[in-house]
Scaffold this active site. Structure first.
Site, PDB file in Angstrom:
ATOM      1  N   ASP A  84      -2.595 -10.874  -2.041  1.00 28.48           N
ATOM      2  CA  ASP A  84      -3.155 -10.319  -0.801  1.00 28.48           C
ATOM      3  C   ASP A  84      -4.641  -9.988  -1.030  1.00 28.48           C
ATOM      4  O   ASP A  84      -5.047  -9.679  -2.151  1.00 28.48           O
ATOM      5  CB  ASP A  84      -2.375  -9.039  -0.451  1.00 28.48           C
ATOM      6  CG  ASP A  84      -2.673  -8.501   0.933  1.00 28.48           C
ATOM      7  OD1 ASP A  84      -1.869  -8.739   1.848  1.00 28.48           O
ATOM      8  OD2 ASP A  84      -3.715  -7.820   1.097  1.00 28.48           O
ATOM      9  N   HIS A  96      -6.154  -7.437  -0.218  1.00 23.91           N
ATOM     10  CA  HIS A  96      -6.263  -6.017  -0.561  1.00 23.91           C
ATOM     11  C   HIS A  96      -5.483  -5.721  -1.838  1.00 23.91           C
ATOM     12  O   HIS A  96      -4.426  -6.307  -2.073  1.00 23.91           O
ATOM     13  CB  HIS A  96      -5.714  -5.152   0.580  1.00 23.91           C
ATOM     14  CG  HIS A  96      -6.354  -5.438   1.906  1.00 23.91           C
ATOM     15  ND1 HIS A  96      -5.757  -6.236   2.862  1.00 23.91           N
ATOM     16  CD2 HIS A  96      -7.549  -5.045   2.410  1.00 23.91           C
ATOM     17  CE1 HIS A  96      -6.569  -6.311   3.919  1.00 23.91           C
ATOM     18  NE2 HIS A  96      -7.655  -5.604   3.667  1.00 23.91           N
ATOM     19  N   ASP A 106      -4.125 -12.769   3.733  1.00 24.70           N
ATOM     20  CA  ASP A 106      -5.366 -12.333   4.369  1.00 24.70           C
ATOM     21  C   ASP A 106      -6.608 -12.642   3.532  1.00 24.70           C
ATOM     22  O   ASP A 106      -7.720 -12.271   3.924  1.00 24.70           O
ATOM     23  CB  ASP A 106      -5.306 -10.844   4.749  1.00 24.70           C
ATOM     24  CG  ASP A 106      -4.655  -9.985   3.702  1.00 24.70           C
ATOM     25  OD1 ASP A 106      -4.403 -10.482   2.579  1.00 24.70           O
ATOM     26  OD2 ASP A 106      -4.394  -8.803   3.982  1.00 24.70           O
ATOM     27  N   HIS A 146       0.822  -1.225   0.000  1.00 29.25           N
ATOM     28  CA  HIS A 146       0.000   0.000   0.000  1.00 29.25           C
ATOM     29  C   HIS A 146       0.851   1.268   0.000  1.00 29.25           C
ATOM     30  O   HIS A 146       0.312   2.358  -0.216  1.00 29.25           O
ATOM     31  CB  HIS A 146      -0.927   0.047   1.228  1.00 29.25           C
ATOM     32  CG  HIS A 146      -1.942  -1.052   1.255  1.00 29.25           C
ATOM     33  ND1 HIS A 146      -2.816  -1.279   0.220  1.00 29.25           N
ATOM     34  CD2 HIS A 146      -2.217  -1.998   2.189  1.00 29.25           C
ATOM     35  CE1 HIS A 146      -3.592  -2.325   0.516  1.00 29.25           C
ATOM     36  NE2 HIS A 146      -3.249  -2.778   1.707  1.00 29.25           N
TER      37      HIS A 146
HETATM   38 ZN    ZN Z   1      -3.859  -7.177   2.945  1.00 27.01          ZN
END
Ligand code: ZN
Length: 321
Positions: A174, A176, A258, A137
């Site tokens: 991931d 995200h 995740d 991120h």
């Molecule tokens: Zn994540």
């Protein structure tokens, strides 16, 4: 020389795991999901008999010059200056620094760089970097979503600058979307970024239509509730053929766990076997295009049992001949 050392010397042709105790000293506060126990849970699994053949090294600090291939010098200095002497300081709603955070961030980036050196230098076949903070991120000049420096992006640029890699592919599974990695390479034809992730979900980016300036970004979003079948289909149809056609000299995995069904921060239903499958598929492509070179960098994964079992499956697969 003890037996363990001999075993590890033999393992130099195989899989290397890189970590550092300094990564335990980065603390974002009581109850924060991105916590030191994540690395302890991984370490407990990798201590078992099945992983005795792993080579292991400590993550060095990244040279600031290596980080500066992705992040401007004044941003690096601002992060260093932001770290408190004691207590916590919040950089955004969910990203904080403690006294040990800058050192941990240097080791996380440095572990990724060292993994590239060892894999590109032919000393090991592949490497898993078990460090925190994560990176995907982190934007060019903004910390975000538990991330300070974009470790995978720093690794990709290092492979190019220090080892002559022309094409580098980054696969991010991931839960995200890796907004930072996507933005960093948005107009860079030499780096492919591919991602499966839950959508809609944090951070909001990662729609199919986001393709980069050179059509080298591939987003395959999944819906809340999707499991391994949808993941494998997205990989088979949307992503793996594109990575193979890109013919990377190095495959980097932004390995967040995740999307595991136990994870509290996502709503996908992957199981350990899905991570093993994806790892094997990426290794098959690497065998064809990049001399088997794979560097995997830990991103998310917040259920300790789900994380540890998933990393176990991932590293077991990396160790397969
Ligand atoms: Zn994540």
């Amino acid at each position: 020389m003890g037996v363990r050392e001999i075993v590890n010397q033999n393992a130099k042709n195989g899989t290397l795991v890189i970590s550092h105790p300094a990564c335990l000293a980065h603390d974002m506060g009581e109850g924060h999901p991105e916590r030191p126990d994540r690395l302890r849970a991984i370490e407990r699994v990798l201590e078992s008999e099945a992983f005795q053949m792993l080579a292991r090294d400590a993550a060095p600090r990244a040279d600031l010059a290596a980080i500066a291939r992705v992040h401007p010098q004044d941003y690096i200095e601002a992060i260093r200056a932001a770290a408190p002497k004691e207590g916590l300081i919040a950089l955004d709603a969910d990203t904080s620094m403690s006294a040990g955070s800058f050192e941990a961030a240097l080791r996380a980036a440095g572990g990724a760089v060292f993994a590239v050196d060892e894999v590109m230098g032919g000393k090991v076949r592949n490497a898993f970097v078990s460090t925190r903070p994560p990176g995907h991120h982190a934007e060019i000049a903004t910390p975000m979503g538990f991330c300070f420096f974009n470790n995978a992006a720093i690794a990709a640029r290092h492979a190019q600058a220090a080892h002559g890699a022309e094409h580098v592919a980054i696969m991010d599974f991931d839960v995200h979307h890796g907004n930072g990695t996507q933005h960093i390479f948005w107009d860079d034809a030499s780096v492919m970024y591919a991602s499966t992730h839950q959508m809609p979900h944090y951070p909001g980016t990662g729609a199919v239509g986001e393709r980069g300036e050179h059509n080298q970004i591939v987003n395959a979003p999944l819906r809340a509730g999707d499991g391994g079948e949808a993941f494998r289909e997205a990989m088979e149809i949307a992503i793996l053929p594109r990575i193979e056609a890109f013919s990377p000299d190095l495959v980097i995995i932004s390995a967040g766990f995740d999307a595991h069904r136990r994870d509290p921060l996502g709503n996908l239903n992957f199981v350990e076997a899905d991570y093993a499958w994806a790892t094997r598929k990426l290794m098959e492509i690497a065998r064809k295009t990049s001399g088997e070179r794979v560097v995997s960098v830990l991103e998310g994964g917040y259920d300790l049992e789900g994380l540890a079992r998933s990393v176990g499956a991932h590293v077991t697969t990396l160790m397969e001949a």
